[in-house]
Enzyme design. Structure first.
Site, PDB file in Angstrom:
ATOM      1  CB  THR A 188     -26.307   6.504  -5.501  1.00 40.90           C
ATOM      2  OG1 THR A 188     -27.264   5.703  -6.208  1.00 40.90           O
ATOM      3  CG2 THR A 188     -26.718   6.611  -4.036  1.00 40.90           C
ATOM      4  N   GLY A 189     -28.276   8.341  -7.373  1.00 41.08           N
ATOM      5  CA  GLY A 189     -29.606   8.941  -7.491  1.00 41.08           C
ATOM      6  C   GLY A 189     -29.877   9.364  -8.915  1.00 41.08           C
ATOM      7  N   GLY A 219     -29.276  10.948 -11.803  1.00 38.57           N
ATOM      8  CA  GLY A 219     -28.017  11.537 -12.241  1.00 38.57           C
ATOM      9  C   GLY A 219     -28.091  12.914 -12.857  1.00 38.57           C
ATOM     10  N   GLY A 245     -24.951   9.273 -17.050  1.00 36.28           N
ATOM     11  CA  GLY A 245     -25.387   9.888 -15.796  1.00 36.28           C
ATOM     12  C   GLY A 245     -24.252  10.613 -15.089  1.00 36.28           C
ATOM     13  CG  ASP A 246     -24.690  11.023 -10.873  1.00 36.95           C
ATOM     14  OD1 ASP A 246     -25.350  10.110 -11.433  1.00 36.95           O
ATOM     15  OD2 ASP A 246     -24.465  11.035  -9.656  1.00 36.95           O
ATOM     16  CB  THR A 263     -25.242   3.695  -8.407  1.00 37.60           C
ATOM     17  OG1 THR A 263     -25.879   3.851  -9.659  1.00 37.60           O
ATOM     18  CG2 THR A 263     -23.847   4.283  -8.452  1.00 37.60           C
ATOM     19  NE  ARG A 280     -29.047   9.023 -17.675  1.00 40.80           N
ATOM     20  CZ  ARG A 280     -28.668   8.643 -16.467  1.00 40.80           C
ATOM     21  NH1 ARG A 280     -27.904   7.578 -16.312  1.00 40.80           N
ATOM     22  NH2 ARG A 280     -29.032   9.321 -15.402  1.00 40.80           N
TER      23      ARG A 280
HETATM   24  N1  ASP Z   1     -26.738   8.065 -10.605  1.00 36.78           N
HETATM   25  C1  ASP Z   1     -26.905   6.966 -11.518  1.00 36.78           C
HETATM   26  C2  ASP Z   1     -27.220   7.497 -12.887  1.00 36.78           C
HETATM   27  O1  ASP Z   1     -27.915   8.483 -12.981  1.00 36.78           O
HETATM   28  C3  ASP Z   1     -27.989   6.025 -11.122  1.00 36.78           C
HETATM   29  C4  ASP Z   1     -27.881   5.530  -9.714  1.00 36.78           C
HETATM   30  O2  ASP Z   1     -27.347   6.184  -8.847  1.00 36.78           O
HETATM   31  O3  ASP Z   1     -28.359   4.421  -9.475  1.00 36.78           O
HETATM   32  O4  ASP Z   1     -26.805   6.907 -13.841  1.00 36.78           O
END
Ligand code: ASP
Length: 367
Positions: A251-252, A254, A230-231, A200, A228
């Site tokens: 990022t991570g 989510g 994410g965050d 991300t 779905r």
């Molecule tokens: N945070 C993002 C999600 O959960 C994924 C990512 O950070 O790569 O969609």
């Protein structure tokens, strides 16, 4: 603690001369800063080829340069992060715009958000496709709609009505992302394994006027199903900006960032710590014979030290880890600081400030 805070007040009241002297790279009269990320995860030296390492660093440098130039020239934090994120969305190495990961149905559903810390205005889109640069769509939602968040087909329609550049579905596709989704669908590996190098992108900045902004853009997680989200498009989870405290992009994994409200949580802790620290500092000011403080400490001449900001960010990321989440954040503060916190092996990242700091990094052991 009181001593440390008083030292900061003293340093601040010594004035801008010290700041001006150290700001050799930029002779402007007010500070700016920017931090960027291109995802966090199991990013280790033995898993990245020298070519990938070089390409990623070049892309991060290019994105950082685009944002820094705008800030240096007196542009807004919002414009700086928009330009920075567009560079990363256009680069196929990252999971945003071109190079976004595939869903279970081999489609792309992009999630993006942006926030202006000067008035807390925000725009976000979830599960969209067809827009070349999703960050522009989030910004259009913020600037040209009465809403904060649009999703799916409705958001795509809004994008077309706004005249944003449209692409066909195959635009986002890259051979690497196709290979990843095929591997997931063939059950050779789990979606979590593929996504462990998240990818991300995000940027946070403070401009010369003291305004803060944050933005995040992603394709989400490989093999995601059932719509779905994410965050990244959720204000307060993946993105937050408030002139009084900080700008954050995450990022991570989510789901965990949503549960902890990571981006807002960090800003809220900084805001509360700041007002507490001013009160503590006031207590250290000498009193006159009438028992009144000889001077009042004003918020404009006070700042939280680097270590306190870093500690607050690290504490929230530690709590994320305790819940079971992985990833990281970038931050910028109203006091010129820009930095990172992550609990993964690495994070694609970079930062630049008016004080002459400028650099990109990949692995956890780099500065
Ligand atoms: N945070 C993002 C999600 O959960 C994924 C990512 O950070 O790569 O969609």
């Amino acid at each position: 603690m009181f001593k440390a805070i008083f030292a900061v007040v003293a340093a601040m009241s010594l004035g801008s001369a010290a700041v001006a002297q150290s700001g050799e790279a930029d002779s402007g009269d007010t500070r700016w800063s920017i931090a960027i990320h291109g995802g966090a995860g199991t990013i280790k030296r033995d898993k990245i080829t020298p070519e990938q390492d070089r390409d990623i660093r070049a892309a991060l440098s290019q994105a950082l340069a685009a944002g820094s130039k705008i800030l240096k020239d007196g542009g807004t934090a919002l414009d700086a992060i928009t330009a920075t994120i567009m560079v990363l969305e256009d680069n196929p190495n990252f999971n945003a715009g071109k190079g976004a990961v595939f869903t279970w149905d081999r489609t792309n559903e992009l999630d993006t958000s942006i926030m202006d810390g000067s008035d807390l205005s925000a725009g976000a889109v979830a599960g969209i496709n067809g827009t070349k640069n999703p960050i522009l769509l989030a910004r259009a939602v913020k600037d040209h709609s009465p809403h904060v968040m649009l999703s799916g087909e409705g958001a795509n329609q809004f994008s077309r009505e706004q005249g944003l550049e449209q692409v066909t579905p195959d635009y986002y596709s890259t051979p690497r992302r196709l290979q990843q989704i095929e591997a997931v669908l063939a059950k050779e590996i789990s979606a979590a394994d593929v996504d462990y190098k998240f990818g991300t992108v995000g940027a946070v900045a403070q401009d010369r006027s003291g305004n803060m902004a944050a933005g995040t853009s992603t394709g989400g997680m490989t093999g995601k199903r059932w719509g779905r989200i994410g965050d990244s498009p959720i204000i307060g989870a993946g993105t937050y900006a408030d002139n009084r405290s900080c700008a954050i992009s995450a990022t991570g994994s989510g789901e965990y960032f949503i549960r902890l409200g990571v981006a807002h949580e960090i800003c809220a802790r900084i805001r509360m710590r700041f007002s507490e620290a001013i009160k503590e500092a006031q207590l250290t000011v000498p009193k006159d014979k009438d028992d009144n403080y000889s001077y009042a400490i004003h918020a404009s001449e006070f700042q939280l030290p680097d270590e306190e900001i870093q500690q607050i960010a690290d504490d929230v990321i530690a709590e994320l880890g305790e819940l079971g989440g992985d990833g990281g954040i970038i931050y910028a503060t109203p006091w010129g600081q820009a930095g990172y916190s992550f609990n993964t092996a690495g994070m694609y990242r970079g930062r630049a400030t008016s004080e002459g700091e400028m650099g990109v990094a990949i692995y956890g052991d780099e500065e």
